[in-house]
Design a protein around this motif. Structure first.
Motif, short mmCIF file in Angstrom:
data_model
loop_
_atom_site.label_atom_id
_atom_site.label_comp_id
_atom_site.label_asym_id
_atom_site.label_seq_id
_atom_site.Cartn_x
_atom_site.Cartn_y
_atom_site.Cartn_z
N VAL A 1 -1.53 11.24 3.55
CA VAL A 1 -2.71 11.10 2.69
C VAL A 1 -3.96 11.11 3.55
O VAL A 1 -3.92 10.81 4.75
CB VAL A 1 -2.65 9.81 1.83
N SER A 2 -5.07 11.44 2.93
CA SER A 2 -6.35 11.45 3.64
C SER A 2 -6.97 10.06 3.65
O SER A 2 -6.79 9.28 2.71
CB SER A 2 -7.32 12.42 2.96
N PHE B 1 -7.10 -2.85 12.16
CA PHE B 1 -7.24 -2.21 10.86
C PHE B 1 -7.09 -0.70 10.97
O PHE B 1 -6.31 -0.09 10.24
CB PHE B 1 -8.58 -2.56 10.22
N TYR B 2 -7.86 -0.08 11.88
CA TYR B 2 -7.82 1.38 11.98
C TYR B 2 -6.47 1.88 12.48
O TYR B 2 -6.01 2.94 12.03
CB TYR B 2 -8.96 1.89 12.86
N GLU C 1 -2.18 4.98 10.71
CA GLU C 1 -0.73 5.17 10.76
C GLU C 1 -0.17 5.41 9.35
O GLU C 1 0.65 6.30 9.14
CB GLU C 1 -0.06 3.95 11.39
N ILE C 2 -0.64 4.62 8.40
CA ILE C 2 -0.19 4.80 7.02
C ILE C 2 -0.62 6.16 6.50
O ILE C 2 0.16 6.88 5.87
CB ILE C 2 -0.69 3.65 6.13
N ALA C 3 -1.87 6.54 6.75
CA ALA C 3 -2.36 7.83 6.28
C ALA C 3 -1.53 8.98 6.84
O ALA C 3 -1.13 9.89 6.10
CB ALA C 3 -3.83 8.01 6.65
N LEU D 1 0.83 -1.20 0.00
CA LEU D 1 0.00 0.00 0.00
C LEU D 1 0.87 1.26 0.00
O LEU D 1 0.64 2.19 -0.77
CB LEU D 1 -0.94 0.01 1.20
N ILE D 2 1.89 1.26 0.83
CA ILE D 2 2.82 2.40 0.86
C ILE D 2 3.48 2.59 -0.49
O ILE D 2 3.61 3.71 -0.98
CB ILE D 2 3.85 2.22 2.00
#
Length: 145
Positions: A95-96, A82-83, A88-90, A45-46
Motif C-alpha cells: 500500500v502507499s 514510527f517511520y 514496513e507495513i506499507a 492495521l494489517i
C-alpha cells in the motif's frame, strides 16, 4: 485521551497561544514517545488493510498535518520507530504511504488547526482538496465513481 487535553487548551489561533503551551506539548510528546502501543496495533492495521483489499477497496496510509509547535516536541526516536513501522507495513502489504506531518503548507498556518495536531473544518476541507489532487489512488477512485 492524551491529545484531547490539547484540544481544550488550544482554543486561540495565535502563535503566542501555541507557544505558551510548549510545556504541555513537551510533556505529551514525552509520553507518546514512550508509548509503544503502536507496535501492538500493527496487526490491527494489517487486518484493516486486508479487509479493505478483500472488499476491493484500495487502502492508503496517510499521516495528517501537524503544526510546527507539535512537531518540535516529537522525539527522533519516536519518529524513527514510527517511520520504520509504517514503511514496513506499507511495503509488506503493498500500500502507499503519504506523510503530511511536516507539510510546509500547514505547519505554520494555524488558521487550519483546532489544536496542535487536529485540523479544524477549514483545514480539513483544504487538506481533502489536496488529497484529491495529490493521492493517485483517490483520484482514480473519484474518476471511476
Amino acid at each position: 485521551p492524551l491529545m484531547r487535553n490539547l484540544r481544550y487548551g488550544l482554543q486561540e489561533k495565535s502563535a503566542h497561544r501555541f507557544n505558551t503551551l510548549a510545556d504541555i506539548l513537551s510533556k505529551i510528546a514525552r509520553k507518546v514517545s514512550k508509548n509503544r502501543k503502536f507496535k501492538l496495533n500493527q496487526q490491527a492495521l494489517i487486518n484493516m488493510i486486508l479487509l479493505c483489499k478483500s472488499k476491493k477497496v484500495t487502502p492508503v496510509l496517510i499521516t495528517t498535518p501537524f503544526t510546527v509547535y507539535y512537531n518540535q516536541y516529537v522525539s527522533d526516536q519516536f519518529l524513527y520507530d514510527f517511520y520504520t513501522t509504517i514503511n514496513e507495513i506499507a511495503v509488506t502489504q503493498g500500500v502507499s504511504y503519504y506523510d503530511y506531518s511536516h507539510d510546509k503548507r500547514f505547519e505554520t498556518n494555524l488558521q487550519y488547526f483546532g489544536d496542535a495536531d487536529h485540523l479544524n473544518p477549514e483545514g480539513a476541507i483544504y487538506f481533502t482538496n489536496l488529497l484529491m489532487e495529490e493521492v493517485p489512488e483517490l483520484s482514480a477512485y473519484l474518476a471511476s465513481h
